[in-house]
Design an enzyme around this catalytic site. Structure first.
Site, PDB file in Angstrom:
ATOM      1  N   GLY A 305       0.812  -1.213   0.000  1.00  0.00           N
ATOM      2  CA  GLY A 305       0.000   0.000   0.000  1.00  0.00           C
ATOM      3  C   GLY A 305       0.846   1.264   0.000  1.00  0.00           C
ATOM      4  N   SER A 306       0.371   2.278   0.692  1.00  0.00           N
ATOM      5  CA  SER A 306       1.002   3.599   0.630  1.00  0.00           C
ATOM      6  C   SER A 306       2.369   3.669   1.289  1.00  0.00           C
ATOM      7  CB  SER A 306       0.079   4.635   1.278  1.00  0.00           C
ATOM      8  OG  SER A 306      -1.096   4.797   0.509  1.00  0.00           O
TER       9      SER A 306
END
Length: 615
Positions: A305-306
């Protein structure tokens, strides 16, 4: 008187035979002499000519070579505190040949061991052609319990010394340490990885046993027992327990299914803590499924993810395509990605590079990655260790999944920029962030204290410093992880919230991340918190990394920084907090006096929390 004539001559009477005593004595003497010669010859044959054969036959019946048990090496944490120790125990065994036909002895043994008589009888009958078997369910038991049974004097029942592994920290360190089997051989974790180092060499001695199997004489020491070597891990049991405790609290609060936390020493790569939930008690592994044994921090593959965004920004900075102040228009809050859309949480409008990290803009990093050639971006991420094992040496460590750029589809590079289309382990994320905090130098993680792993420069030191300052804004007001802030320290980090993949797509279940470094001015710790499948309906909480995982980081790091005597790098904030605390104490002073007076009443103008403290 008449005389009758007979034909022929009259027979003369035979003379009486003479008894030859001397001859007979000589015959008997000769026979005895011959027997003596045979006996002497046989004795010579037994004692001199064929001695070895008959000695082996005698030894096979009475002389035995028995092992001398030895202890396994102790495992300690970095401060010498025991994590795994071996304690002497006793194992009961019996001679099936002796007991198979002794119903009375079997009945006494069954009563003494609380075993069903029919069960014990069946077990002994299966080994009735053997001379040795362990008493069922009575191997590696308390020595006092074993001696009580031996004291009963049941024929054919004996005990022998063995060693059993104990883990004082239990579930908190179970996934790191692993466990040993009934024969004291490592099966999981560090116990398996260093089994040869930890295992001692059993000794051996010759003894004489009587017909009942009892040792009546120790004949010779063939080989002295050598205990296993001790092992000092890089783990700090205090920080390990903090990580385990806070991770467990987070899972209970969020209703999540599982979680992992990894803490690395930035400069050395030493693993200071590695906690996983659900856990198990490695002192008693029966009843635990194999799925519970795995160390999720090194075996489970997740899309990061981020937490990938700082690396995407670092690639753009290193390539000279952007600077920290380069501005990007992220309106209207989404950008095409093939037939899909890449969207932000909301429309952030115009952001500079730092703002992209601060607000965690998917659109912003998508625009950055399109400035980079596929081959260069692929090579950059591989330098940080994605797609290969970290080299920690932990059994079963996964290498991750990272497709070569030649097999990227039209949407792969854009989704890679914000942490999809790649699968990594929590340890790989922690190592990548440690490289950012170590001035761009990546160090191979290690579980052994003092072991110097391989290091390599993966990023320019100046670029690493720029990315660190950008990540610092994430934990400051306006960022996505203010709950990760630690009083008195600057914290650099990044949140992540990735959807879980299932059946070739994505479901509405999430993985909450926070990866951070502290203190920013001289990074000491790299920590990653992964919480899998938090329940967004639990207590009105959200499933985002800034809400679920960031507080775990803050609470663990607050304790770790204090335990390791790391000086603060944000003195101004610390002094301001101390001044505010003193002011609060000063305001509370009259209330202390009021509580000492039974007739005092709480003024109506007090704030609600202070009214609750008043009598």
């Amino acid at each position: 008187m008449k005389f009758i004539r007979t034909s022929g001559t009259a027979k003369k009477p035979r003379p009486r035979a003479h008894f030859d005593l001397r001859g007979r004595l000589m015959l008997v003497g000769g026979a005895l002499a011959l027997c003596s010669v045979v006996l002497v010859g046989r004795a010579v044959d037994l004692q001199l000519i064929d001695n070895a054969f008959y000695q082996r036959q005698a030894d096979a019946r009475f002389l035995r070579e028995v092992p001398i048990p030895t202890s396994r090496g102790m495992i300690t944490d970095r401060n010498g505190e025991p994590l795994a120790v071996s304690s002497p125990v006793e194992s009961l065994w019996l001679n099936p040949q002796q007991l198979a036909d002794d119903a009375a002895a079997l009945a006494r043994l069954a009563e003494a061991t609380d075993l069903p008589l029919d069960y014990l009888t069946r077990q002994v009958s299966q080994y009735k052609d053997k001379e040795f078997m362990y008493v069922p369910r009575h191997r590696r038991i308390n020595p006092s319990a074993a001696q009580k049974i031996i004291a009963l004097g049941i024929p054919g029942v004996f005990s022998q010394r063995e060693f059993r592994r104990f883990y004082p920290q239990g579930e908190a360190v179970a996934h790191v340490l692993g466990f040993t089997n009934i024969d004291d051989r490592g099966q999981e974790g560090i116990e398996l990885a260093f089994d040869e180092w930890l295992s001692g060499t059993p000794g051996a001695q010759k003894v004489i046993r009587d017909r009942q199997g009892r040792i009546v004489e120790h004949v010779d020491l063939l080989r002295a027992a050598e205990p296993g070597k001790d092992l000092t891990l890089s783990i700090d049991r205090r920080i390990q327990f903090l990580a385990y405790r806070e991770l467990r609290s987070a899972l209970l609060e969020s209703g999540a299914g599982s979680g992992s936390a990894v803490i690395l020493d930035v400069a050395t790569g030493e693993v200071l803590a590695m906690a996983n939930l659900p856990s198990y008690n490695n002192n008693r592994i029966s009843g635990s499924g194999r799925d519970t044994y795995r160390n999720r921090a090194v075996t489970d593959l997740l899309e990061p993810g981020s937490t990938m965004k700082p690396l995407t920004v670092a690639a753009g900075l290193e390539a000279g395509k952007i600077t920290p102040s380069t501005r990007f228009d992220t309106s209207p809050g989404w950008i095409p990605n093939g037939r899909f859309r890449t969207t932000d949480f909301r429309n952030y409008g115009v952001l500079d590079t730092t703002g992209i990290i601060t607000k965690s803009s998917n659109v912003g990093v998508s625009k950055i990655v399109h400035m980079l050639p596929d081959r260069e971006f692929d090579a950059f991420l591989r330098r940080f260790g994605f797609g290969r094992s970290t080299g920690s040496g932990f059994p079963g460590e996964a290498a991750g999944l990272f497709p070569d750029y030649t097999r990227w589809s039209g949407t792969t590079k854009q989704t890679l920029s914000y942490g999809y289309s790649v699968s990594v382990t929590p340890l790989q994320i922690a190592r990548a962030y440690a490289a950012l905090g170590n001035g761009g130098v990546a160090v191979t993680p290690t579980f052994v204290k003092g072991h110097v792993g391989e290091s390599e420069r993966v990023l320019d030191e100046q670029v690493a410093g720029q990315v660190m300052r950008m990540m610092q804004t994430v934990t400051e007001p306006g960022g996505t992880a203010t709950r990760a802030a630690v009083l008195g320290y600057h914290v650099a980090g990044k949140t992540g919230t990735a959807r879980r993949s299932a059946g070739g797509g994505y479901e509405r279940r999430y993985i909450a991340y926070f990866a951070g470094l502290v203190p920013v001015d001289n990074p000491r710790f790299s920590m990653v918190v992964v919480i899998n499948d938090p329940d967004p309906t639990r207590g009105g909480s959200t499933y985002g990394g800034g809400f679920v995982s960031a507080p775990v980081f803050a609470r663990v790091m607050e304790g770790a920084l204090r335990l390791m005597d790391v000086p603060p790098d944000d003195i101004d904030t610390w002094l301001a907090a101390q001044s505010a605390a003193e002011a609060r104490r000063a305001r509370n002073t009259p209330q202390v006096a009021a509580r000492a007076t039974p007739t005092a009443a709480a003024p109506a103008s007090l704030p609600q929390p202070l009214q609750e403290l008043a009598p």
